[in-house]
Scaffold this motif. Structure first.
Motif, PDB file in Angstrom:
ATOM      1  N   ALA A   1       0.830  -1.207   0.000  1.00  0.00           N
ATOM      2  CA  ALA A   1       0.000   0.000   0.000  1.00  0.00           C
ATOM      3  C   ALA A   1       0.865   1.257   0.000  1.00  0.00           C
ATOM      4  O   ALA A   1       0.578   2.234  -0.707  1.00  0.00           O
ATOM      5  CB  ALA A   1      -0.932  -0.008   1.206  1.00  0.00           C
ATOM      6  N   GLU A   2       1.926   1.249   0.799  1.00  0.00           N
ATOM      7  CA  GLU A   2       2.809   2.414   0.876  1.00  0.00           C
ATOM      8  C   GLU A   2       3.580   2.625  -0.423  1.00  0.00           C
ATOM      9  O   GLU A   2       3.972   3.755  -0.742  1.00  0.00           O
ATOM     10  CB  GLU A   2       3.767   2.260   2.054  1.00  0.00           C
ATOM     11  N   ALA A   3       3.793   1.547  -1.177  1.00  0.00           N
ATOM     12  CA  ALA A   3       4.487   1.651  -2.463  1.00  0.00           C
ATOM     13  C   ALA A   3       3.533   1.966  -3.612  1.00  0.00           C
ATOM     14  O   ALA A   3       3.984   2.194  -4.741  1.00  0.00           O
ATOM     15  CB  ALA A   3       5.239   0.358  -2.757  1.00  0.00           C
ATOM     16  N   GLY A   4       2.225   1.944  -3.351  1.00  0.00           N
ATOM     17  CA  GLY A   4       1.248   2.231  -4.391  1.00  0.00           C
ATOM     18  C   GLY A   4       1.046   1.111  -5.371  1.00  0.00           C
ATOM     19  O   GLY A   4       0.769   1.330  -6.559  1.00  0.00           O
ATOM     20  N   ILE A   5       1.165  -0.131  -4.876  1.00  0.00           N
ATOM     21  CA  ILE A   5       0.984  -1.294  -5.743  1.00  0.00           C
ATOM     22  C   ILE A   5      -0.055  -2.222  -5.121  1.00  0.00           C
ATOM     23  O   ILE A   5      -0.278  -2.185  -3.908  1.00  0.00           O
ATOM     24  CB  ILE A   5       2.310  -2.053  -5.969  1.00  0.00           C
ATOM     25  N   PRO A   6      -0.715  -3.063  -5.916  1.00  0.00           N
ATOM     26  CA  PRO A   6      -1.770  -3.938  -5.380  1.00  0.00           C
ATOM     27  C   PRO A   6      -1.204  -5.101  -4.578  1.00  0.00           C
ATOM     28  O   PRO A   6      -0.043  -5.501  -4.748  1.00  0.00           O
ATOM     29  CB  PRO A   6      -2.487  -4.440  -6.632  1.00  0.00           C
ATOM     30  N   PHE A   7      -2.058  -5.638  -3.722  1.00  0.00           N
ATOM     31  CA  PHE A   7      -1.728  -6.805  -2.910  1.00  0.00           C
ATOM     32  C   PHE A   7      -2.882  -7.788  -3.023  1.00  0.00           C
ATOM     33  O   PHE A   7      -4.057  -7.407  -2.905  1.00  0.00           O
ATOM     34  CB  PHE A   7      -1.543  -6.385  -1.444  1.00  0.00           C
ATOM     35  N   VAL A   8      -2.567  -9.054  -3.275  1.00  0.00           N
ATOM     36  CA  VAL A   8      -3.593 -10.087  -3.419  1.00  0.00           C
ATOM     37  C   VAL A   8      -3.546 -11.004  -2.199  1.00  0.00           C
ATOM     38  O   VAL A   8      -2.532 -11.652  -1.937  1.00  0.00           O
ATOM     39  CB  VAL A   8      -3.394 -10.912  -4.708  1.00  0.00           C
ATOM     40  N   LEU A   9      -4.648 -11.058  -1.470  1.00  0.00           N
ATOM     41  CA  LEU A   9      -4.752 -11.875  -0.259  1.00  0.00           C
ATOM     42  C   LEU A   9      -5.299 -13.255  -0.609  1.00  0.00           C
ATOM     43  O   LEU A   9      -6.268 -13.384  -1.358  1.00  0.00           O
ATOM     44  CB  LEU A   9      -5.678 -11.194   0.745  1.00  0.00           C
ATOM     45  N   SER A  10      -4.695 -14.284  -0.047  1.00  0.00           N
ATOM     46  CA  SER A  10      -5.110 -15.662  -0.311  1.00  0.00           C
ATOM     47  C   SER A  10      -6.271 -16.073   0.584  1.00  0.00           C
ATOM     48  O   SER A  10      -6.403 -15.599   1.716  1.00  0.00           O
ATOM     49  CB  SER A  10      -3.930 -16.611  -0.081  1.00  0.00           C
ATOM     50  N   THR A  11      -7.103 -16.985   0.082  1.00  0.00           N
ATOM     51  CA  THR A  11      -8.108 -17.630   0.930  1.00  0.00           C
ATOM     52  C   THR A  11      -7.436 -18.290   2.127  1.00  0.00           C
ATOM     53  O   THR A  11      -7.999 -18.352   3.222  1.00  0.00           O
ATOM     54  CB  THR A  11      -8.884 -18.693   0.130  1.00  0.00           C
ATOM     55  N   PHE A  12      -6.200 -18.766   1.920  1.00  0.00           N
ATOM     56  CA  PHE A  12      -5.451 -19.460   2.965  1.00  0.00           C
ATOM     57  C   PHE A  12      -4.631 -18.497   3.826  1.00  0.00           C
ATOM     58  O   PHE A  12      -3.683 -18.901   4.479  1.00  0.00           O
ATOM     59  CB  PHE A  12      -4.497 -20.480   2.346  1.00  0.00           C
ATOM     60  N   SER A  13      -4.991 -17.231   3.828  1.00  0.00           N
ATOM     61  CA  SER A  13      -4.236 -16.258   4.621  1.00  0.00           C
ATOM     62  C   SER A  13      -4.580 -16.395   6.100  1.00  0.00           C
ATOM     63  O   SER A  13      -5.663 -16.853   6.465  1.00  0.00           O
ATOM     64  CB  SER A  13      -4.564 -14.840   4.149  1.00  0.00           C
TER      65      SER A  13
END
Length: 400
Positions: free
Chosen positions: A102-114
């Motif tokens: 978020a601080e770098a301005g790029i997306p993050f994909v969260l896993s179902t297994f997170s």
């Protein structure tokens, strides 16, 4: 030793992570299917391509690495892909990587297994993550997943389709990952050899997968939940499954796990927003093709309008540059961020982003380019396939 000197590349993070993690988790991150041939090809095949060096061209002081993919702007052409159980490698690991992204301005994909769930990650970052969806055999569980996505403002779902058949990862079998649901003498011995990781466990308690926490059918504790989540994956995924999800989900939908041009062509008719060219990091089909080698064929089959993400085997900024030149829109990276957060938490993830950004900038400048847009316009002129029949000296190159 300073952070900059200690961690100069992805391999440095991996080495540090292995020293900190119990073997059961280090091997889970590192391992691939059966002989791990696909795992190796994912790395080796980057050497099939060479970049074109250009000199004496006017350059911007700082290359512009901004990209727009499926109507969303990202400051960099790469981001953390979904990795299960990040919170097992470092307390609140999902949050740490999401905050760095978020601080770098790029997306993050969260896993179902997170370990950390959608709401927890959103609250910690102020940004709704993208979500990698594994479909459960129970439609009610899937409905709950989608409801959680809607409630937390998720805009993008990455439907993972290449794990309906679970492959054998021999390292995991030996260590008992997904089959051990309690502390055994062997696990206790592994934990004792990693005191810093174990101290964190004692202080914070053994984590659970938040998305299924409280559901009796998944058990208690991340180890039991890992096995149950895997065993309960929907084994009957078809294109009809994609069509049904498309009707249920009004946000952007991507299919993750496409690794064949014919499947990419079918995706064009499935009313999705794009695909992720992926072989699951070499963890599914053994003796499969590398994703980087497949990019040109898959782009041609997919057409120019749909987004083409790619993952599996990416470690360097030059890897990312090659993928974009060959036709990909964006690179997702899984293992590198797992290693970085395991080694040094959020600071490690942020430093990894910075390292890759600098590698891309230098690579582009040495190619006589000042932006990702220029790289894409050059396309295959900027990235050559090496003729495997040529000698090491005087190698011949040809456009793909």
């Amino acid at each position: 030793m300073s952070l900059e000197r200690k961690y100069q590349n992805v391999d440095d993070f991996a080495a540090a992570a292995r020293k900190r993690l119990p073997r059961i988790f280090a091997d889970y991150i590192d391992g691939g299917a059966f002989s791990e041939t696909t795992l190796r090809r994912n790395r080796e095949d980057f050497d099939l391509f060479a970049l074109r060096q250009r000199c004496l061209t006017p350059l911007e002081p700082t290359p512009n690495l901004t990209v727009t993919v499926a109507d969303r702007v990202s400051k960099l052409p790469f981001g953390p892909g979904p990795v299960g159980f990040l919170g097992l490698y470092r307390r609140n690991g999902d949050i740490a990587v999401a905050q760095a992204a978020a601080e770098a301005g790029i997306p993050f994909v969260l896993s179902t297994f997170s370990i950390n769930g959608l709401g927890t990650v959103r609250q910690a970052t102020g940004v709704a993550p993208d979500f990698q969806l594994y479909l459960d055999e129970d439609p009610e569980v899937n409905a709950a997943y989608l409801e959680s996505c809607k409630a937390n403002g998720v805009e993008r779902i990455f439907l993972t389709v290449d794990t309906a058949i679970t492959s054998v990862r021999e390292r995991d079998v030996k260590n008992g990952f997904r089959s051990v649901d309690r502390l055994t003498p062997g696990l206790l011995w592994q934990f004792m050899q990693r005191p810093l990781w174990s101290l964190d466990l004692l202080i914070g308690g053994f984590p659970e997968v938040e998305l299924v926490k409280g559901r009796a059918e998944f058990g208690r504790g991340a180890m039991a939940q890992a096995g149950n989540l895997s065993r309960r994956l929907d084994k009957n995924l078809t294109w009809d499954t994609v069509a049904r999800l498309r009707k249920e989900w009004s946000g952007q939908l991507f299919i993750k796990g496409i690794s064949d041009p014919e499947d990419a062509q079918r995706a064009r008719a499935a009313d999705v927003d794009g695909i992720v060219l992926s072989n699951h990091g070499g963890r599914q089909l053994d003796h499969g093709r590398s994703t980087v080698a497949l990019i040109p064929e898959v782009r041609q089959a997919l057409g120019p309008s749909l987004a083409l993400f790619v993952d599996s085997g990416f470690r360097r900024g030059s890897d990312i540059v090659k993928a974009l030149a060959l036709g990909a829109d964006f690179v997702l990276m899984g293992r590198p961020f797992a290693w970085a957060v395991a080694a040094n938490g959020k600071v490690g993830a942020a430093h990894l982003i910075s390292l890759l950004e600098k590698e891309i900038e230098i690579t582009l400048n040495l190619m006589g380019l000042s932006s990702i847009d220029e790289l894409r316009r050059e396309g295959r002129k900027a990235c050559f396939q090496i003729n495997s029949n040529s000698s090491l000296h005087g190698q011949q190159y040809h456009d793909l």
